[in-house]
Motif scaffolding. Structure first.
Motif, PDB file in Angstrom:
ATOM      1  N   THR A 296      24.782   7.731  18.371  1.00 14.99           N
ATOM      2  CA  THR A 296      25.561   6.583  17.896  1.00 14.99           C
ATOM      3  C   THR A 296      26.022   6.792  16.458  1.00 14.99           C
ATOM      4  OG1 THR A 296      24.314   5.125  19.369  1.00 14.99           O
ATOM      5  CG2 THR A 296      25.511   4.093  17.548  1.00 14.99           C
ATOM      6  N   GLU A 297      25.145   7.321  15.618  1.00 18.01           N
ATOM      7  CA  GLU A 297      25.523   7.615  14.239  1.00 18.01           C
ATOM      8  C   GLU A 297      26.635   8.672  14.178  1.00 18.01           C
ATOM      9  OE1 GLU A 297      22.850   7.359  10.781  1.00 18.01           O
ATOM     10  OE2 GLU A 297      21.253   7.742  12.232  1.00 18.01           O
ATOM     11  N   VAL A 298      26.535   9.668  15.051  1.00 16.97           N
ATOM     12  CA  VAL A 298      27.559  10.711  15.103  1.00 16.97           C
ATOM     13  C   VAL A 298      28.910  10.123  15.494  1.00 16.97           C
ATOM     14  CG1 VAL A 298      28.324  12.759  16.374  1.00 16.97           C
ATOM     15  CG2 VAL A 298      25.993  12.639  15.486  1.00 16.97           C
ATOM     16  N   GLU A 299      28.915   9.207  16.469  1.00 18.90           N
ATOM     17  CA  GLU A 299      30.165   8.574  16.883  1.00 18.90           C
ATOM     18  C   GLU A 299      30.776   7.761  15.737  1.00 18.90           C
ATOM     19  OE1 GLU A 299      32.064   8.672  19.496  1.00 18.90           O
ATOM     20  OE2 GLU A 299      30.839   9.805  20.913  1.00 18.90           O
ATOM     21  N   ALA A 300      29.932   7.072  14.994  1.00 15.59           N
ATOM     22  CA  ALA A 300      30.433   6.292  13.852  1.00 15.59           C
ATOM     23  C   ALA A 300      31.033   7.213  12.795  1.00 15.59           C
ATOM     24  CB  ALA A 300      29.302   5.464  13.256  1.00 15.59           C
ATOM     25  N   ALA A 301      30.360   8.323  12.526  1.00 14.23           N
ATOM     26  CA  ALA A 301      30.873   9.287  11.551  1.00 14.23           C
ATOM     27  C   ALA A 301      32.174   9.908  12.048  1.00 14.23           C
ATOM     28  CB  ALA A 301      29.830  10.375  11.297  1.00 14.23           C
ATOM     29  N   GLN A 302      32.260  10.165  13.356  1.00 14.86           N
ATOM     30  CA  GLN A 302      33.469  10.744  13.919  1.00 14.86           C
ATOM     31  C   GLN A 302      34.646   9.785  13.781  1.00 14.86           C
ATOM     32  OE1 GLN A 302      33.517  13.058  17.785  1.00 14.86           O
ATOM     33  NE2 GLN A 302      34.619  11.232  18.435  1.00 14.86           N
ATOM     34  N   ALA A 303      34.417   8.510  14.060  1.00  8.36           N
ATOM     35  CA  ALA A 303      35.481   7.521  13.917  1.00  8.36           C
ATOM     36  C   ALA A 303      35.963   7.451  12.469  1.00  8.36           C
ATOM     37  CB  ALA A 303      34.987   6.149  14.386  1.00  8.36           C
ATOM     38  N   MET A 304      35.038   7.552  11.554  1.00 10.70           N
ATOM     39  CA  MET A 304      35.388   7.478  10.130  1.00 10.70           C
ATOM     40  C   MET A 304      36.175   8.713   9.690  1.00 10.70           C
ATOM     41  SD  MET A 304      32.755   6.354   7.135  1.00 10.70           S
ATOM     42  CE  MET A 304      33.355   5.509   5.665  1.00 10.70           C
ATOM     43  N   THR A 305      35.744   9.898  10.105  1.00 12.42           N
ATOM     44  CA  THR A 305      36.458  11.116   9.717  1.00 12.42           C
ATOM     45  C   THR A 305      37.833  11.179  10.373  1.00 12.42           C
ATOM     46  OG1 THR A 305      35.309  12.381  11.443  1.00 12.42           O
ATOM     47  CG2 THR A 305      34.408  12.501   9.222  1.00 12.42           C
ATOM     48  N   ASP A 306      37.919  10.792  11.643  1.00 12.05           N
ATOM     49  CA  ASP A 306      39.213  10.822  12.316  1.00 12.05           C
ATOM     50  C   ASP A 306      40.201   9.894  11.620  1.00 12.05           C
ATOM     51  OD1 ASP A 306      38.194  12.640  14.073  1.00 12.05           O
ATOM     52  OD2 ASP A 306      38.258  11.340  15.845  1.00 12.05           O
ATOM     53  N   ARG A 307      39.732   8.724  11.229  1.00  8.33           N
ATOM     54  CA  ARG A 307      40.612   7.802  10.510  1.00  8.33           C
ATOM     55  C   ARG A 307      41.008   8.388   9.158  1.00  8.33           C
ATOM     56  NH1 ARG A 307      44.857   5.008  10.235  1.00  8.33           N
ATOM     57  NH2 ARG A 307      44.796   3.147   8.920  1.00  8.33           N
ATOM     58  N   ALA A 308      40.066   9.033   8.477  1.00 12.53           N
ATOM     59  CA  ALA A 308      40.374   9.645   7.178  1.00 12.53           C
ATOM     60  C   ALA A 308      41.390  10.770   7.333  1.00 12.53           C
ATOM     61  CB  ALA A 308      39.090  10.158   6.527  1.00 12.53           C
ATOM     62  N   ILE A 309      41.262  11.553   8.406  1.00 11.14           N
ATOM     63  CA  ILE A 309      42.226  12.629   8.674  1.00 11.14           C
ATOM     64  C   ILE A 309      43.633  12.040   8.868  1.00 11.14           C
ATOM     65  CG2 ILE A 309      42.945  14.346  10.375  1.00 11.14           C
ATOM     66  CD1 ILE A 309      39.944  14.929  10.832  1.00 11.14           C
ATOM     67  N   GLU A 310      43.711  10.959   9.639  1.00 15.04           N
ATOM     68  CA  GLU A 310      45.003  10.301   9.860  1.00 15.04           C
ATOM     69  C   GLU A 310      45.605   9.810   8.551  1.00 15.04           C
ATOM     70  OE1 GLU A 310      44.280   8.532  14.384  1.00 15.04           O
ATOM     71  OE2 GLU A 310      43.843   7.302  12.617  1.00 15.04           O
ATOM     72  N   LEU A 311      44.790   9.201   7.715  1.00 16.94           N
ATOM     73  CA  LEU A 311      45.276   8.686   6.434  1.00 16.94           C
ATOM     74  C   LEU A 311      45.711   9.822   5.517  1.00 16.94           C
ATOM     75  CD1 LEU A 311      42.675   5.841   5.747  1.00 16.94           C
ATOM     76  CD2 LEU A 311      45.099   5.561   6.324  1.00 16.94           C
ATOM     77  N   HIS A 312      44.957  10.925   5.537  1.00 15.98           N
ATOM     78  CA  HIS A 312      45.340  12.067   4.707  1.00 15.98           C
ATOM     79  C   HIS A 312      46.675  12.646   5.164  1.00 15.98           C
ATOM     80  CE1 HIS A 312      45.147  15.645   2.270  1.00 15.98           C
ATOM     81  NE2 HIS A 312      45.214  16.403   3.348  1.00 15.98           N
ATOM     82  N   THR A 313      46.892  12.704   6.468  1.00 11.94           N
ATOM     83  CA  THR A 313      48.130  13.252   7.008  1.00 11.94           C
ATOM     84  C   THR A 313      49.344  12.447   6.555  1.00 11.94           C
ATOM     85  OG1 THR A 313      46.952  14.107   8.940  1.00 11.94           O
ATOM     86  CG2 THR A 313      49.337  13.872   9.147  1.00 11.94           C
ATOM     87  N   THR A 314      49.168  11.140   6.384  1.00 14.51           N
ATOM     88  CA  THR A 314      50.270  10.282   5.942  1.00 14.51           C
ATOM     89  C   THR A 314      50.275  10.050   4.434  1.00 14.51           C
ATOM     90  OG1 THR A 314      48.952   8.288   6.371  1.00 14.51           O
ATOM     91  CG2 THR A 314      50.371   9.097   8.159  1.00 14.51           C
ATOM     92  N   GLY A 315      49.345  10.730   3.727  1.00 16.20           N
ATOM     93  CA  GLY A 315      49.292  10.594   2.267  1.00 16.20           C
ATOM     94  C   GLY A 315      48.679   9.300   1.787  1.00 16.20           C
ATOM     95  N   GLU A 316      47.876   8.651   2.624  1.00 17.52           N
ATOM     96  CA  GLU A 316      47.322   7.340   2.276  1.00 17.52           C
ATOM     97  C   GLU A 316      45.814   7.347   2.018  1.00 17.52           C
ATOM     98  OE1 GLU A 316      49.429   4.007   4.664  1.00 17.52           O
ATOM     99  OE2 GLU A 316      49.411   5.763   6.001  1.00 17.52           O
ATOM    100  N   LEU A 317      45.173   8.502   2.083  1.00 17.49           N
ATOM    101  CA  LEU A 317      43.726   8.558   1.866  1.00 17.49           C
ATOM    102  C   LEU A 317      43.445   8.457   0.375  1.00 17.49           C
ATOM    103  CD1 LEU A 317      40.932   8.911   3.170  1.00 17.49           C
ATOM    104  CD2 LEU A 317      41.164  11.372   2.821  1.00 17.49           C
ATOM    105  N   THR A 318      42.792   7.387  -0.039  1.00 16.18           N
ATOM    106  CA  THR A 318      42.519   7.148  -1.452  1.00 16.18           C
ATOM    107  C   THR A 318      41.255   7.878  -1.890  1.00 16.18           C
ATOM    108  OG1 THR A 318      41.120   5.206  -1.087  1.00 16.18           O
ATOM    109  CG2 THR A 318      43.511   4.842  -1.225  1.00 16.18           C
ATOM    110  N   PRO A 319      41.089   8.118  -3.190  1.00 18.43           N
ATOM    111  CA  PRO A 319      39.845   8.731  -3.668  1.00 18.43           C
ATOM    112  C   PRO A 319      38.602   7.941  -3.267  1.00 18.43           C
ATOM    113  CG  PRO A 319      41.516   8.837  -5.376  1.00 18.43           C
ATOM    114  CD  PRO A 319      42.094   7.989  -4.269  1.00 18.43           C
TER     115      PRO A 319
END
Length: 385
Positions: A296-319
């Motif tokens: 369950t913890e791994v799934e939560a981390a995966q959801a967070m990283t996938d969202r961060a990857i998406e935001l980085h791709t669009t230039g929206e991932l903040t520090p």
């Protein structure tokens, strides 16, 4: 959960990397760990596969891909197999963004073709024996020659990943006197050819984990660096260094999530096979509950990283969001891998088992690219505290 960040092209790369690891990495990785580095031939093979050229512009022989998703695929596959490609992450994810963003056209023309092929390996040298997270305290110094043709570099660096095998090292140094009123001023980045007179690789450091990734001390004694090898503008290094921190922390988060997922896989396979008191370890309720929590913890981390990857791709991932992702994923990896090792019993402490190597390899993730404490400070500031 179904993931949406990867396309068919990503999965094709995944299949290629997985097969490459099976044939050309996994059988030799323990020997590379004992040697403290991978063979240079591995880097050339990665160049041939196109791994080093994914983000290199097409005009220099690369694929010209700008998003980080392909790097995520490579990191996930290495974690899945419990192996690494030496200092490749520094080469592609740390050094390349500096060259692309701040390098001149002439510098890119000179260095990127070799970078892409694996013939020219790179490293970046920031940390000094007396300087850790406080980069403003860097004391390595470079003075401009009287005729203005070159810098003369003196100083020492430590914990330099890939430093023992690098051909080109980006060295952060002082080109102006330290100013207590503006501690971040006066820093520059010099690209140092490691064949230069006065450049010395010192000790290859014996680490707790990541043992196939060479880490060394470097020293500079009156090393002459042509002015043409100044990266960007003189005195701007501190702002340059902060420019790439979001990507570095995203990469650390991806590694954390991937290693935690790998640990659950290794532990699940082990408890099904291992018998205690006449029945598989998997049959005990405690085993089921521990792995359920870890998954369950791994799934939560995966959801967070996938969202961060998406935001980085669009230039929206903040520090701050990058800090949150790194903090959560690396801390999760520490907890999950520890629990999965416990399920292995005594065998989990043996380096022949991948869970033991993951345990050692992952510990540094809460230190590099900014410690967990630094991440909490960044997040607190974002909360207005």
């Amino acid at each position: 959960m179904r993931r949406t960040v990867f396309t068919e092209e990503h999965e094709a790369l995944r299949a290629t990397i997985r097969e490459f690891i099976r044939k050309e990495v996994a059988p030799y990785h323990l020997a590379w760990e004992r040697a403290g580095q991978v063979p240079r031939s591995l880097y050339r093979r990665l160049g041939e596969l196109g791994v080093f050229g994914i983000q290199v512009p097409k005009e220099y022989g690369g694929a010209g891909v700008t998003d980080f998703t392909y790097q995520a695929v490579i990191r996930e596959e290495c974690a899945r197999a419990g192996v690494g490609f030496g200092a490749d992450v520094v080469h592609t994810s740390l050094v390349l963004p500096y060259l692309l963003e701040f390098g001149s056209k002439e510098q890119k023309r000179r260095w990127l073709p070799g970078f892409r092929s694996g013939e020219l390996m790179t490293a970046i040298a920031m940390t000094e024996p007396g300087t850790g997270s406080d980069l403003a305290a860097i004391s390595s110094r470079a003075r401009l020659s009287e005729d203005g043709t070159h810098y003369v570099l003196n100083g020492a660096k430590t914990f330099i990943t890939g430093g023992a095998q690098a051909d080109l090292v980006l060295v952060v140094c002082r080109t102006a006197a330290f100013d207590p009123a503006n501690r971040r001023s006066g820093l520059s980045i010099l690209c140092v050819d490691t064949t230069s007179e006065g450049f010395t690789v010192g000790r290859k450091l014996a680490k707790l984990g990541l043992r196939a990734q060479d880490t060394a001390e470097l020293s500079f004694a009156d090393v002459r660096v042509p002015v043409e090898d100044l990266l960007g503008e003189e005195g701007r290094a501190f702002s340059y260094l902060t420019h790439n921190l979001v990507v570095e922390r995203l990469g650390a988060a991806i590694n954390g999530q991937a290693t935690a997922a790998a640990a659950v896989g290794f532990a699940t396979e082990y408890v099904r096979e291992r018998k205690v008191f006449g029945k598989p370890v998997a049959a005990f309720q405690n085993t089921k509950f521990v792995l359920a929590e870890c998954a369950t913890e791994v799934e939560a981390a995966q959801a967070m990283t996938d969202r961060a990857i998406e935001l980085h791709t669009t230039g929206e991932l903040t520090p701050a969001d990058a800090a949150r992702t790194k903090l959560f994923c690396t801390e999760t990896a520490g907890r999950v891998i520890d629990q999965c090792l416990q399920l292995h019993g005594g065998y989990g402490y043996m380096l022949e088992y991948p869970i033991a190597r993951l345990y050692a390899d992952t510990r540094v993730s809460r230190i590099y690219a900014g410690t967990s404490e630094v991440m909490k400070t960044i997040i607190a500031k974002d909360l207005g505290l």
